[in-house]
Design an enzyme around this catalytic site. Structure first.
Site, PDB file in Angstrom:
ATOM      1  N   ASN A 259       3.814  -2.442  -6.695  1.00  0.00           N
ATOM      2  CA  ASN A 259       3.767  -0.758  -6.938  1.00  0.00           C
ATOM      3  C   ASN A 259       4.836  -0.111  -6.329  1.00  0.00           C
ATOM      4  O   ASN A 259       4.627   0.089  -5.115  1.00  0.00           O
ATOM      5  CB  ASN A 259       2.203  -0.363  -6.531  1.00  0.00           C
ATOM      6  CG  ASN A 259       1.857   1.249  -6.607  1.00  0.00           C
ATOM      7  OD1 ASN A 259       2.855   1.881  -7.319  1.00  0.00           O
ATOM      8  ND2 ASN A 259       0.985   1.796  -6.267  1.00  0.00           N
ATOM      9  N   TRP A 260       5.681   0.189  -7.193  1.00  0.00           N
ATOM     10  CA  TRP A 260       6.911   0.590  -6.538  1.00  0.00           C
ATOM     11  C   TRP A 260       6.783   2.411  -6.054  1.00  0.00           C
ATOM     12  O   TRP A 260       7.776   2.810  -5.416  1.00  0.00           O
ATOM     13  CB  TRP A 260       8.047   0.435  -7.431  1.00  0.00           C
ATOM     14  CG  TRP A 260       8.643  -0.694  -7.880  1.00  0.00           C
ATOM     15  CD1 TRP A 260       8.025  -1.910  -7.261  1.00  0.00           C
ATOM     16  CD2 TRP A 260       9.595  -1.258  -8.506  1.00  0.00           C
ATOM     17  NE1 TRP A 260       8.816  -3.070  -7.676  1.00  0.00           N
ATOM     18  CE2 TRP A 260       9.578  -2.614  -8.541  1.00  0.00           C
ATOM     19  CE3 TRP A 260      10.649  -0.686  -9.483  1.00  0.00           C
ATOM     20  CZ2 TRP A 260      10.549  -3.564  -9.215  1.00  0.00           C
ATOM     21  CZ3 TRP A 260      11.540  -1.379 -10.133  1.00  0.00           C
ATOM     22  CH2 TRP A 260      11.582  -2.790  -9.980  1.00  0.00           C
ATOM     23  N   LYS A 261       5.573   2.809  -6.346  1.00  0.00           N
ATOM     24  CA  LYS A 261       5.375   4.297  -6.334  1.00  0.00           C
ATOM     25  C   LYS A 261       6.572   5.010  -6.480  1.00  0.00           C
ATOM     26  O   LYS A 261       7.369   4.777  -7.379  1.00  0.00           O
ATOM     27  CB  LYS A 261       4.963   4.190  -4.553  1.00  0.00           C
ATOM     28  CG  LYS A 261       3.730   3.230  -4.146  1.00  0.00           C
ATOM     29  CD  LYS A 261       3.237   3.651  -2.942  1.00  0.00           C
ATOM     30  CE  LYS A 261       2.048   2.806  -2.827  1.00  0.00           C
ATOM     31  NZ  LYS A 261       1.215   2.848  -1.647  1.00  0.00           N
TER      32      LYS A 261
ATOM     33  N   HIS B  34      -5.491   4.892  -8.179  1.00  0.00           N
ATOM     34  CA  HIS B  34      -5.181   4.608  -6.914  1.00  0.00           C
ATOM     35  C   HIS B  34      -5.309   5.514  -5.724  1.00  0.00           C
ATOM     36  O   HIS B  34      -5.631   6.769  -6.166  1.00  0.00           O
ATOM     37  CB  HIS B  34      -3.468   4.466  -7.061  1.00  0.00           C
ATOM     38  CG  HIS B  34      -2.785   4.032  -5.788  1.00  0.00           C
ATOM     39  ND1 HIS B  34      -2.704   4.717  -4.579  1.00  0.00           N
ATOM     40  CD2 HIS B  34      -2.397   2.753  -5.472  1.00  0.00           C
ATOM     41  CE1 HIS B  34      -2.028   3.941  -3.788  1.00  0.00           C
ATOM     42  NE2 HIS B  34      -1.831   2.900  -4.176  1.00  0.00           N
TER      43      HIS B  34
ATOM     44  N   GLU C 156      -3.877   7.121  -3.671  1.00  0.00           N
ATOM     45  CA  GLU C 156      -2.831   8.366  -3.615  1.00  0.00           C
ATOM     46  C   GLU C 156      -3.228   9.197  -4.859  1.00  0.00           C
ATOM     47  O   GLU C 156      -3.035  10.466  -4.754  1.00  0.00           O
ATOM     48  CB  GLU C 156      -1.503   7.797  -3.734  1.00  0.00           C
ATOM     49  CG  GLU C 156      -0.970   7.494  -2.391  1.00  0.00           C
ATOM     50  CD  GLU C 156      -0.014   6.076  -2.417  1.00  0.00           C
ATOM     51  OE1 GLU C 156       0.611   6.036  -3.277  1.00  0.00           O
ATOM     52  OE2 GLU C 156      -0.017   5.440  -1.363  1.00  0.00           O
TER      53      GLU C 156
ATOM     54  N   GLU D 117      -8.288  -1.523  -2.286  1.00  0.00           N
ATOM     55  CA  GLU D 117      -7.267  -1.290  -1.209  1.00  0.00           C
ATOM     56  C   GLU D 117      -7.699  -0.159  -0.338  1.00  0.00           C
ATOM     57  O   GLU D 117      -8.061   0.816  -0.469  1.00  0.00           O
ATOM     58  CB  GLU D 117      -6.004  -0.325  -2.029  1.00  0.00           C
ATOM     59  CG  GLU D 117      -5.301  -1.299  -3.075  1.00  0.00           C
ATOM     60  CD  GLU D 117      -4.079  -0.698  -3.268  1.00  0.00           C
ATOM     61  OE1 GLU D 117      -3.063  -1.482  -3.270  1.00  0.00           O
ATOM     62  OE2 GLU D 117      -3.864   0.493  -3.737  1.00  0.00           O
TER      63      GLU D 117
ATOM     64  N   GLY E 134       0.269   1.327   3.418  1.00  0.00           N
ATOM     65  CA  GLY E 134       1.730   2.068   4.165  1.00  0.00           C
ATOM     66  C   GLY E 134       1.597   2.030   5.756  1.00  0.00           C
ATOM     67  O   GLY E 134       2.306   2.862   6.319  1.00  0.00           O
TER      68      GLY E 134
ATOM     69  N   SER F  34      -0.715  -2.847   2.961  1.00  0.00           N
ATOM     70  CA  SER F  34       0.260  -3.661   3.943  1.00  0.00           C
ATOM     71  C   SER F  34       0.279  -5.104   3.767  1.00  0.00           C
ATOM     72  O   SER F  34       0.395  -5.896   4.799  1.00  0.00           O
ATOM     73  CB  SER F  34      -0.252  -3.243   5.391  1.00  0.00           C
ATOM     74  OG  SER F  34      -0.119  -2.077   5.441  1.00  0.00           O
TER      75      SER F  34
ATOM     76  N   GLY G 198       2.691  -2.426  -2.206  1.00  0.00           N
ATOM     77  CA  GLY G 198       3.546  -1.252  -2.068  1.00  0.00           C
ATOM     78  C   GLY G 198       4.947  -1.551  -1.550  1.00  0.00           C
ATOM     79  O   GLY G 198       5.896  -2.284  -2.181  1.00  0.00           O
ATOM     80  N   GLY G 199       4.874  -1.250  -0.243  1.00  0.00           N
ATOM     81  CA  GLY G 199       6.127  -1.419   0.349  1.00  0.00           C
ATOM     82  C   GLY G 199       7.264  -2.904   0.170  1.00  0.00           C
ATOM     83  O   GLY G 199       8.142  -2.753  -0.071  1.00  0.00           O
TER      84      GLY G 199
HETATM   85  P1  13P Z   1       1.498  -0.732   0.914  1.00  0.00           P
HETATM   86  O1  13P Z   1       1.779  -2.468   0.452  1.00  0.00           O
HETATM   87  O2  13P Z   1       2.978  -0.101   1.193  1.00  0.00           O
HETATM   88  O3  13P Z   1       0.489  -0.866   2.033  1.00  0.00           O
HETATM   89  O4  13P Z   1       0.869  -0.163  -0.253  1.00  0.00           O
HETATM   90  C1  13P Z   1      -0.231  -0.635  -0.816  1.00  0.00           C
HETATM   91  C2  13P Z   1      -0.532  -0.012  -2.139  1.00  0.00           C
HETATM   92  O5  13P Z   1      -0.824   1.204  -1.887  1.00  0.00           O
HETATM   93  C3  13P Z   1      -0.365  -0.621  -3.398  1.00  0.00           C
HETATM   94  O6  13P Z   1      -0.770   0.188  -4.391  1.00  0.00           O
END
Ligand code: 13P
Length: 258
Positions: free
Chosen positions: A10-12, A102, A104, A174, A180, A220, A241-242
């Site tokens: 998930n590159w956000k 998600h 977010e 999640e 994050g 994470s 994510g990251g």
């Molecule tokens: P991180 O891996 O950056 O914690 O993000 C997780 C995430 O929200 C994937 O959708």
């Protein structure tokens, strides 16, 4: 039942067009490292076609083996919804997956379980595989409400789905406090919730279907903590994510699930 693991990036709202293409090419070129693990890249909407092209999904005869996914969508297939993207549009640019609900989206953009439910049904109707996200906040975990929160999210986000629909989805657990933050859930904490989710899917559909649905962990995930998560019986992949913004890290995580 052996489930094929699925690791999605998930590159956000990150990268630019050139970097998105470069990252997609790097992952596509090395996807064999992940063995039988299903790999999915979910770039920002603006770069879907760029990434889809890099993955050989747009106007190409030989797809790379890495799938494309959206990060969100509207539940209607067309119309006056300024700024939104419709499910058939995602399909049109080569997506097979879409991340829905998600945390977010839920916390920053007011998505309720009802909205996630409508989107899940719309995704399935369009032929997309929804990756439906659930997870508790730190406050909810500390108040011992994790099970109650996740139960409501699963039951309400998947309300009205037929057992055949449930069989087609992917779930991502999640925990919001792990996203994050560098604070990964312990393998035991994650496994406990994954087992709860599988039990809920058994009630919604059937034990056999629940046994076949992939449940990803997200929050994470890094190459150095992926193996212990992958070793848990009900963790079938990761939503990253990251660490998905670097090909080495993303593939390192994928290898842990191979
Ligand atoms: P991180 O891996 O950056 O914690 O993000 C997780 C995430 O929200 C994937 O959708």
């Amino acid at each position: 039942m052996s489930r094929r693991s699925i690791v999605a990036g998930n590159w956000k709202m990150n990268l630019d067009c050139a970097k998105a293409a470069e990252l997609a090419q790097a992952v596509a070129g090395r996807h064999a490292e992940a063995g039988n693990v299903e790999l999915v890249l979910c770039p920002p909407t603006a770069y879907l076609t760029t990434v889809g092209t890099a993955l050989g999904l747009v106007h190409a005869t030989s797809p790379s083996g890495v799938a494309l996914g959206g990060q969100n969508m509207h539940d209607k297939s067309s119309g006056a919804f300024t700024g939104e993207v419709a499910p058939p549009m995602l399909v049109d640019v080569g997506c097979r997956f879409v991340i829905l609900g998600h945390s977010e989206r839920r916390t920053l953009f007011g998505e309720t379980d009802g909205i996630v439910n409508a989107k899940t049904k719309a995704a399935l109707a369009a032929g997309l595989t929804p990756i439906v996200c659930v997870g508790e906040t730190l406050e909810e975990r500390e108040a011992n409400r994790t099970q109650a929160v996740v139960t409501t999210q699963i039951n309400d986000s998947l309300a009205g789905l037929t057992p055949a629909d449930v069989a087609k989805i992917v779930i991502a657990y999640e925990p919001v406090w792990a996203i994050g933050t560098g604070k990964v859930a312990s393998p035991q904490q994650a496994q406990e919730v994954h087992a709860l989710i599988r039990g809920l899917l058994a009630s919604l559909a059937s034990p056999a279907i629940a046994d076949s649905v992939r449940i990803q962990y997200g929050g994470s995930v890094k190459p150095d903590n992926a193996a212990e998560l992958a070793a848990q019986p009900d963790i079938d992949g990761a939503l990253v994510g990251g660490a998905s913004l670097k090909a080495d890290d993303f593939l390192g995580i994928a290898r842990a699930f191979a």
